[in-house]
Design an enzyme around this catalytic site. Sequence first.
Site, short mmCIF file in Angstrom:
data_model
loop_
_atom_site.label_atom_id
_atom_site.label_comp_id
_atom_site.label_asym_id
_atom_site.label_seq_id
_atom_site.Cartn_x
_atom_site.Cartn_y
_atom_site.Cartn_z
N LYS A 97 0.90 4.09 -2.95
CA LYS A 97 0.54 5.47 -2.65
C LYS A 97 1.69 6.43 -2.93
O LYS A 97 1.47 7.58 -3.34
CB LYS A 97 0.07 5.59 -1.20
CG LYS A 97 -1.28 4.92 -0.93
CD LYS A 97 -2.37 5.46 -1.84
CE LYS A 97 -3.76 5.01 -1.42
NZ LYS A 97 -4.81 5.51 -2.33
N TYR A 127 0.83 -1.21 0.00
CA TYR A 127 0.00 0.00 0.00
C TYR A 127 0.87 1.26 0.00
O TYR A 127 0.61 2.20 -0.76
CB TYR A 127 -0.91 -0.03 1.23
CG TYR A 127 -1.94 1.07 1.31
CD1 TYR A 127 -3.10 1.00 0.56
CD2 TYR A 127 -1.76 2.15 2.18
CE1 TYR A 127 -4.07 2.00 0.65
CE2 TYR A 127 -2.72 3.15 2.28
CZ TYR A 127 -3.87 3.07 1.52
OH TYR A 127 -4.82 4.05 1.61
#
Length: 250
Positions: free
Chosen positions: A157, A153
Amino acid sequence: MRVQDKAAIVTGAGRGIGAATALRLAQEGAKVVVNDISEDNAQHSAAAIREAGFEAIAHACDITDRTAVQGLIAKAVDTYGRLDILVNNAGVIRDNLTHKLSDDDWDTVMNVHLKGAFYCSQEAQKHMVAQKYGKIVNFSSTSALGNRGQLNYSTAKAGLQGFTKTLAIELGRYNINVNAVAPGFIETDMTRETAARMGVDFEQFKEYGAQQSVLGRTGKPEDVANAVLFLVSDEASFITGQVLYVRGGV
């Protein structure tokens, strides 16, 4: 009415921050296409916007499928005659420590966040370039700065921040603004599910999140929606390639 008569797509808008963003844009005059991978969630969110007296339609699809994304963009243009705003909000989490991450954990997160944003932006910019106007907002996160148990993640991002800056450079000459928001701890179903997965009471989880904020509280979906609204409005016409951290802190 800061986005009066603008046509907007918000991905992952079936619940949480996406739903709040879709509603906020509609409140300010936009005609919104509510996208979600869940047909039920998309329909429910769009219905809530219409019941509040604003304009919205639902279009469920998987944004990691290029053909499906082409259908999503076509639906917006066919329905509203143009596409002015794209909010790449759709996201998933598959948290685990590095040595426990599976190929599927990695690929799913990369595909939704990066491939999904790429497909949607690539298709949307065709219309925005032609009309010499457009606003794109991508969703990063404070996790882009690193967070235990979120190697996939955090990487995705962080990648979206580079994606945002590069897209801003390429599209600026066509009067298209590209920015990103990077939320911190926001009270959503996703954070509630994270707490449950960790075996932590949600109120305790919120208390921990509040301690990370200099304002002493956690964020609400509306806090992020307001930031997106500003970035897609003409008030932000001289802002592009930026990442706005919505984290209640410094």
